[in-house]
Write a protein that holds these residues in place. Structure first.
Motif, mmCIF file in Angstrom:
data_model
loop_
_atom_site.group_PDB
_atom_site.id
_atom_site.type_symbol
_atom_site.label_atom_id
_atom_site.label_comp_id
_atom_site.label_asym_id
_atom_site.label_seq_id
_atom_site.Cartn_x
_atom_site.Cartn_y
_atom_site.Cartn_z
ATOM 1 N N LEU A 1 12.236 4.154 -8.611
ATOM 2 C CA LEU A 1 12.319 2.720 -8.350
ATOM 3 C C LEU A 1 13.465 2.377 -7.400
ATOM 4 O O LEU A 1 13.347 1.474 -6.568
ATOM 5 C CB LEU A 1 12.506 1.956 -9.666
ATOM 6 N N ALA A 2 14.572 3.114 -7.522
ATOM 7 C CA ALA A 2 15.742 2.811 -6.696
ATOM 8 C C ALA A 2 15.469 3.032 -5.215
ATOM 9 O O ALA A 2 16.078 2.365 -4.359
ATOM 10 C CB ALA A 2 16.926 3.667 -7.141
ATOM 11 N N VAL A 3 14.563 3.945 -4.885
ATOM 12 C CA VAL A 3 14.248 4.220 -3.483
ATOM 13 C C VAL A 3 13.808 2.955 -2.749
ATOM 14 O O VAL A 3 14.143 2.745 -1.576
ATOM 15 C CB VAL A 3 13.147 5.302 -3.386
ATOM 16 N N TRP A 4 13.110 2.064 -3.462
ATOM 17 C CA TRP A 4 12.521 0.891 -2.810
ATOM 18 C C TRP A 4 13.520 -0.242 -2.623
ATOM 19 O O TRP A 4 13.173 -1.305 -2.108
ATOM 20 C CB TRP A 4 11.287 0.433 -3.586
ATOM 21 N N MET A 5 14.794 0.016 -3.013
ATOM 22 C CA MET A 5 15.863 -0.903 -2.634
ATOM 23 C C MET A 5 16.290 -0.676 -1.191
ATOM 24 O O MET A 5 16.756 -1.599 -0.517
ATOM 25 C CB MET A 5 17.090 -0.702 -3.544
ATOM 26 N N LEU A 6 16.140 0.550 -0.712
ATOM 27 C CA LEU A 6 16.699 0.918 0.591
ATOM 28 C C LEU A 6 16.158 0.077 1.751
ATOM 29 O O LEU A 6 16.929 -0.312 2.641
ATOM 30 C CB LEU A 6 16.456 2.409 0.848
ATOM 31 N N PRO A 7 14.834 -0.235 1.794
ATOM 32 C CA PRO A 7 14.359 -1.052 2.922
ATOM 33 C C PRO A 7 14.940 -2.462 2.967
ATOM 34 O O PRO A 7 14.844 -3.128 4.003
ATOM 35 C CB PRO A 7 12.834 -1.098 2.687
ATOM 36 N N LEU A 8 15.550 -2.921 1.869
ATOM 37 C CA LEU A 8 16.185 -4.235 1.892
ATOM 38 C C LEU A 8 17.478 -4.237 2.697
ATOM 39 O O LEU A 8 17.915 -5.281 3.181
ATOM 40 C CB LEU A 8 16.487 -4.706 0.468
ATOM 41 N N ILE A 9 18.090 -3.076 2.852
ATOM 42 C CA ILE A 9 19.376 -3.009 3.553
ATOM 43 C C ILE A 9 19.236 -3.402 5.025
ATOM 44 O O ILE A 9 20.028 -4.216 5.528
ATOM 45 C CB ILE A 9 19.999 -1.609 3.391
ATOM 46 N N PRO A 10 18.238 -2.858 5.780
ATOM 47 C CA PRO A 10 18.068 -3.342 7.163
ATOM 48 C C PRO A 10 17.796 -4.843 7.239
ATOM 49 O O PRO A 10 18.274 -5.516 8.160
ATOM 50 C CB PRO A 10 16.860 -2.533 7.674
ATOM 51 N N ALA A 11 17.045 -5.373 6.275
ATOM 52 C CA ALA A 11 16.783 -6.820 6.266
ATOM 53 C C ALA A 11 18.091 -7.597 6.112
ATOM 54 O O ALA A 11 18.308 -8.612 6.784
ATOM 55 C CB ALA A 11 15.809 -7.169 5.152
ATOM 56 N N ALA B 1 0.827 -1.212 0.000
ATOM 57 C CA ALA B 1 0.000 0.000 0.000
ATOM 58 C C ALA B 1 0.862 1.263 0.000
ATOM 59 O O ALA B 1 0.605 2.212 -0.755
ATOM 60 C CB ALA B 1 -0.933 -0.012 1.213
ATOM 61 N N VAL B 2 1.884 1.292 0.849
ATOM 62 C CA VAL B 2 2.727 2.480 0.952
ATOM 63 C C VAL B 2 3.491 2.727 -0.337
ATOM 64 O O VAL B 2 3.565 3.864 -0.826
ATOM 65 C CB VAL B 2 3.696 2.343 2.149
ATOM 66 N N SER B 3 4.056 1.684 -0.914
ATOM 67 C CA SER B 3 4.833 1.854 -2.147
ATOM 68 C C SER B 3 3.952 2.308 -3.299
ATOM 69 O O SER B 3 4.339 3.196 -4.079
ATOM 70 C CB SER B 3 5.549 0.554 -2.509
ATOM 71 N N THR B 4 2.769 1.732 -3.421
ATOM 72 C CA THR B 4 1.871 2.105 -4.510
ATOM 73 C C THR B 4 1.426 3.555 -4.390
ATOM 74 O O THR B 4 1.367 4.298 -5.382
ATOM 75 C CB THR B 4 0.639 1.186 -4.525
ATOM 76 N N ALA B 5 1.127 3.981 -3.172
ATOM 77 C CA ALA B 5 0.599 5.330 -2.961
ATOM 78 C C ALA B 5 1.677 6.402 -3.029
ATOM 79 O O ALA B 5 1.388 7.556 -3.403
ATOM 80 C CB ALA B 5 -0.115 5.398 -1.611
ATOM 81 N N SER B 6 2.903 6.065 -2.674
ATOM 82 C CA SER B 6 3.917 7.109 -2.504
ATOM 83 C C SER B 6 4.979 7.153 -3.586
ATOM 84 O O SER B 6 5.764 8.106 -3.625
ATOM 85 C CB SER B 6 4.610 6.931 -1.143
ATOM 86 N N VAL B 7 5.030 6.161 -4.484
ATOM 87 C CA VAL B 7 6.138 6.130 -5.433
ATOM 88 C C VAL B 7 6.117 7.337 -6.368
ATOM 89 O O VAL B 7 7.180 7.915 -6.661
ATOM 90 C CB VAL B 7 6.139 4.808 -6.233
ATOM 91 N N VAL B 8 4.951 7.763 -6.820
ATOM 92 C CA VAL B 8 4.900 8.918 -7.727
ATOM 93 C C VAL B 8 5.300 10.205 -7.007
ATOM 94 O O VAL B 8 6.150 10.966 -7.516
ATOM 95 C CB VAL B 8 3.507 9.044 -8.369
ATOM 96 N N PRO B 9 4.731 10.528 -5.822
ATOM 97 C CA PRO B 9 5.190 11.730 -5.121
ATOM 98 C C PRO B 9 6.681 11.705 -4.799
ATOM 99 O O PRO B 9 7.358 12.740 -4.907
ATOM 100 C CB PRO B 9 4.347 11.731 -3.828
ATOM 101 N N ILE B 10 7.200 10.565 -4.402
ATOM 102 C CA ILE B 10 8.630 10.469 -4.106
ATOM 103 C C ILE B 10 9.454 10.695 -5.366
ATOM 104 O O ILE B 10 10.469 11.407 -5.347
ATOM 105 C CB ILE B 10 8.951 9.093 -3.485
#
Length: 408
Positions: free
Chosen positions: A183-193, A162-171
């Motif tokens: 698209l590259a922004v959504w790589m960042l949450p993988l780093i803590p994992a 939900a968050v990625s779908t709603a916020s990717v365009v504004p970001i």
């Protein structure tokens, strides 16, 4: 010989499991939540930017369709590898490798036409392994808290989508308007994992691959087939609504803004039911009652989007969201509850999710589009939803009985 037992939903393990430290278990909770949050954003962030991607690379509609289909195909190709890889190398090492592969794909897909598709394949491979093995991590680490952990898993998965779908365009707009950056922004949450997986491996409590590797067969157990069919049919209904829901609502007379609002209610309603339903299911002797309730609610709600009065569609979207969110969560939870050991959970999760997602992602939307084209209206689709719901109810009821897949 494969057996089904009706004595207990969670039978004693064949061998005593590893002893985990408190720190290792806390890191396990954080890792489950972190992985769950990452199972959708790198994929769901693509659709809102398709116009920019198509214009930037000069892609035809055919290539756009291929781009959206690749992740589903990856589930069918790489999903079956999850269980043997986990058995050979150890669960958490495979999780870390899958995170690394997904990160590599995220970096690669920003560099042009061929890298876009190659990177998407890597992302699909990594995400498919993570999606299949995260429930196995729950089975291995939290055998007494399956309901709670699967609830967190389902809720975090929905939240990430939900968050990625709603916020990717504004970001993307805020960062300069380039789709590659968005698209590259959504790589960042993988780093803590990745850091959490490394931390758990460094502590040294990962049991690793078993000393004796036994081929575990589950294909002859009817519970496995019932659960796979239930998951596949329920996924096909969900994918059909995701793909065609906005068009259905527009045909009902809603304007695009209102249609988008109704679909947002549908997505948001899945989150609380995704959290609560597994917790309730984990406390029940069997899950037939709650599975039946979720299937009926989700199916009747889907039919209601086509046939209910226009003024009621917001409430209908709420109902179908609750039903489908809870139904999806219970299907994933049943994978863990029905498996007798973490090794069987890996095989069952691989079988159910690989086949289920591929069938759901390809057959559901295709069948709805074909029926609409043949009939020239959406009314015939309501019958399709009813048939899918009825069959999934039968299969889900069977998979929800207090039985356990065991191997000897």
């Amino acid at each position: 010989m494969l057996q089904s037992s009706t004595q207990s939903t969670m039978p004693p393990a064949v061998t005593e499991g590893p002893k985990h430290s408190a720190t290792h278990s806390i890191l396990g909770v954080l890792l489950v939540v972190s992985l769950s949050l990452n199972l959708r954003p790198m994929l769901t962030s693509v659709a809102p930017l398709l116009h920019d991607i198509q214009a930037g690379l000069g892609l035809s509609n055919v290539w756009i369709s291929v781009l959206m289909t690749v992740p589903v195909v990856c589930l069918g190709i790489f999903g079956p590898l999850a269980a043997p890889m986990s058995r050979r190398f150890g669960l958490e090492k495979v999780l870390l490798a899958a995170i690394t592969v997904a990160l590599a794909g995220g970096v690669l897909r920003s560099f042009g036409f061929v890298p876009l598709y190659a990177g998407t394949i890597l992302i699909g491979a990594g995400i498919s392994l993570l999606g299949i093995l995260t429930p196995v991590l729950i089975k291995q680490e939290f055998p007494d808290k399956v309901g709670l952990m699967m609830g967190l898993f389902a809720m975090a998965l929905g939240l990430g989508a939900a968050v990625s779908t709603a916020s990717v365009v504004p970001i993307t707009d805020a960062l300069g308007g380039r789709w590659q950056t968005g698209l590259a922004v959504w790589m960042l949450p993988l780093i803590p994992a990745a850091l959490l997986a490394v931390a758990r491996l460094m502590i040294g409590n990962d049991p690793g691959p078993p000393a004796v590797r036994v081929q575990l067969g589950i294909m002859h157990d009817p519970v496995s087939w019932q659960l796979m069919g239930f998951f596949a049919l329920f996924a096909s209904l969900a994918y059909a609504l995701i793909s065609w829901g906005p068009s259905m609502l527009l045909a009902r007379g809603l304007d695009p803004k209102t249609s988008g609002f109704v679909m947002s209610i549908y997505f948001l309603a899945q989150m609380p039911s995704g959290l609560v339903v597994p917790i309730i299911a984990g406390r029940m002797r069997d899950q037939r009652l709650i599975t039946t309730a979720m299937v009926i609610l989700g199916t009747v709600g889907a039919i209601g989007l086509l046939l209910a009065p226009a003024w009621s569609l917001t409430g209908v979207a709420l109902a179908v969201g609750i039903g489908q969110g809870g139904g999806f969560a219970i299907a994933l939870t049943l994978i863990v509850l029905r498996a007798g050991t973490p090794q069987i959970a890996a095989k069952l999760s691989s079988m159910v999710q690989s086949v289920g997602y591929v069938i759901g992602g390809l057959v559901g939307p295709f069948a709805v589009g074909l029926l609409h084209d043949i009939a020239g209206s959406w009314s015939i689709v309501a019958l399709f939803f009813a048939v899918v719901g009825a069959v999934s109810l039968v299969l889900g009821y069977g998979a929800s009985r207090n039985r356990t897949v065991m191997a000897s």
